[in-house]
Write a protein that holds these residues in place. Structure first.
Motif, PDB file in Angstrom:
ATOM      1  N   ASN A  67       0.199  -7.329  -7.539  1.00 23.74           N
ATOM      2  CA  ASN A  67       1.052  -6.864  -6.449  1.00 23.74           C
ATOM      3  C   ASN A  67       0.558  -5.544  -5.886  1.00 23.74           C
ATOM      4  O   ASN A  67      -0.089  -4.741  -6.597  1.00 23.74           O
ATOM      5  CB  ASN A  67       2.488  -6.691  -6.937  1.00 23.74           C
ATOM      6  CG  ASN A  67       3.054  -7.987  -7.482  1.00 23.74           C
ATOM      7  OD1 ASN A  67       3.119  -8.989  -6.785  1.00 23.74           O
ATOM      8  ND2 ASN A  67       3.459  -7.960  -8.749  1.00 23.74           N
ATOM      9  N   LEU A  68       0.871  -5.298  -4.625  1.00 25.67           N
ATOM     10  CA  LEU A  68       0.559  -4.041  -3.977  1.00 25.67           C
ATOM     11  C   LEU A  68       1.790  -3.155  -3.978  1.00 25.67           C
ATOM     12  O   LEU A  68       2.915  -3.633  -3.855  1.00 25.67           O
ATOM     13  CB  LEU A  68       0.112  -4.267  -2.539  1.00 25.67           C
ATOM     14  CG  LEU A  68      -1.271  -4.912  -2.362  1.00 25.67           C
ATOM     15  CD1 LEU A  68      -1.433  -5.409  -0.933  1.00 25.67           C
ATOM     16  CD2 LEU A  68      -2.382  -3.918  -2.698  1.00 25.67           C
ATOM     17  N   VAL A 128      -5.204  -6.901  -2.284  1.00 22.80           N
ATOM     18  CA  VAL A 128      -5.068  -6.545  -3.701  1.00 22.80           C
ATOM     19  C   VAL A 128      -6.452  -6.303  -4.304  1.00 22.80           C
ATOM     20  O   VAL A 128      -6.687  -5.305  -4.996  1.00 22.80           O
ATOM     21  CB  VAL A 128      -4.329  -7.662  -4.478  1.00 22.80           C
ATOM     22  CG1 VAL A 128      -4.419  -7.410  -5.986  1.00 22.80           C
ATOM     23  CG2 VAL A 128      -2.877  -7.731  -4.051  1.00 22.80           C
ATOM     24  N   SER A 138       1.715  -8.454   2.879  1.00 20.81           N
ATOM     25  CA  SER A 138       1.444  -7.172   2.212  1.00 20.81           C
ATOM     26  C   SER A 138       2.480  -6.152   2.645  1.00 20.81           C
ATOM     27  O   SER A 138       3.267  -6.413   3.566  1.00 20.81           O
ATOM     28  CB  SER A 138       0.042  -6.673   2.576  1.00 20.81           C
ATOM     29  OG  SER A 138       0.035  -6.053   3.854  1.00 20.81           O
ATOM     30  N   THR A 153      -2.334  -1.011  -6.889  1.00 22.04           N
ATOM     31  CA  THR A 153      -2.066  -2.381  -7.305  1.00 22.04           C
ATOM     32  C   THR A 153      -2.091  -2.495  -8.822  1.00 22.04           C
ATOM     33  O   THR A 153      -2.796  -1.739  -9.499  1.00 22.04           O
ATOM     34  CB  THR A 153      -3.101  -3.353  -6.699  1.00 22.04           C
ATOM     35  OG1 THR A 153      -2.875  -4.664  -7.197  1.00 22.04           O
ATOM     36  CG2 THR A 153      -4.528  -2.936  -7.060  1.00 22.04           C
TER      37      THR A 153
END
Length: 253
Positions: free
Chosen positions: A246-247, A211, A24, A242
């Motif tokens: 994806n973050l 996420v 992350s 998000t």
């Protein structure tokens, strides 16, 4: 009354949420801050419930050498006590006990067995800080289910569990082996126990878990629903959002 044991570690970089920095946008320090926030939310939920809060911590001599703060005068109990104090209405009344065992399954089993057999608790439950959405209502619902079923499990994505409650013991050796929800159920059935379940709840250990957590937190906040206060603050401070896959951090935009 169910004694709810929160199995936790002192909030230290690379000890807690160790997979998060590699999966992350969070740094090790930010992962530690997030773990501390989740620990606060879980302990607050247990305190607010009809259960009895037990903070079950790994002491210095049970931590991996490179993660122990003993050489620097670290004190696992005091670090955890300080971390959760501001989140509880009566921090001075919280009970702390050392974990005993080499593996998580062993430590969870030793705790549940001690509470049920040595202390003669009506029921005992094992939870961790990795489930920030654990609520007072869920804990109380589990307590009601434990009046009818000797084992109650709260399933989480990936075959994990966020809650395991018992009125009778099982064979705990390797009982949290993946998929934990199936393994624990098998052990309960082997012991002749009926098993009941709570609703599914998120679990946070990796970037993909985060996420889901971020999306749910933002959605619940927008809808004006109850959210885990400290976890939400930690995530918003970092500025995470998000797209469902994806973050993204606010400083990356």
């Amino acid at each position: 009354m169910t004694t709810v044991a929160v199995l936790c570690d002192p909030p230290r970089d690379d000890l807690v949420l160790p997979e998060l920095p590699a999966t992350s946008p969070l740094t090790a320090s930010e992962a530690t801050t997030l773990y501390t926030a989740m620990l606060k939310d879980v302990c607050a939920a247990v305190e607010a419930s009809g259960g009895d809060l037990l903070v079950n911590y790994r002491p210095e001599d049970a931590l991996p050498d490179h993660e122990s703060g003993a050489a620097d005068g670290g004190n696992a109990k005091e670090e955890i006590k300080t971390a959760i104090a501001g989140a509880l209405s009566e921090p001075e009344s919280v009970r702390f006990e050392r974990q005993v065992g080499q593996t998580f399954s062993g430590r969870a089993g030793n705790t549940a067995t001690h509470l049920l057999e040595r202390e003669e608790a009506d029921s005992a439950a094992i939870v961790t800080p990795y489930t920030p959405f654990l609520s007072r209502q869920q804990i109380d619902t589990a307590a009601m289910k434990l009046r009818r079923s000797p084992v109650v499990l709260g399933p989480a994505p990936g075959g994990r569990v966020y809650y395991a409650g018992f009125t009778s013991t099982i064979d705990y050796a390797d009982s949290y082996e993946t998929p934990a929800v199936e393994t624990l159920t098998d052990r309960a059935i082997d012991a002749g126990h009926e098993v009941d379940f709570l609703d599914m709840n998120p679990f946070l250990a990796t970037g993909s878990d985060l996420v889901d957590i971020v999306a749910l937190l933002r959605a619940r906040r927008t809808a004006g629903r109850i959210i885990p206060e400290h976890t939400t603050t930690a995530i918003e401070t970092v500025g995470l959002s998000t797209d469902g896959t994806n973050l993204q951090r606010s400083d990356d935009r």
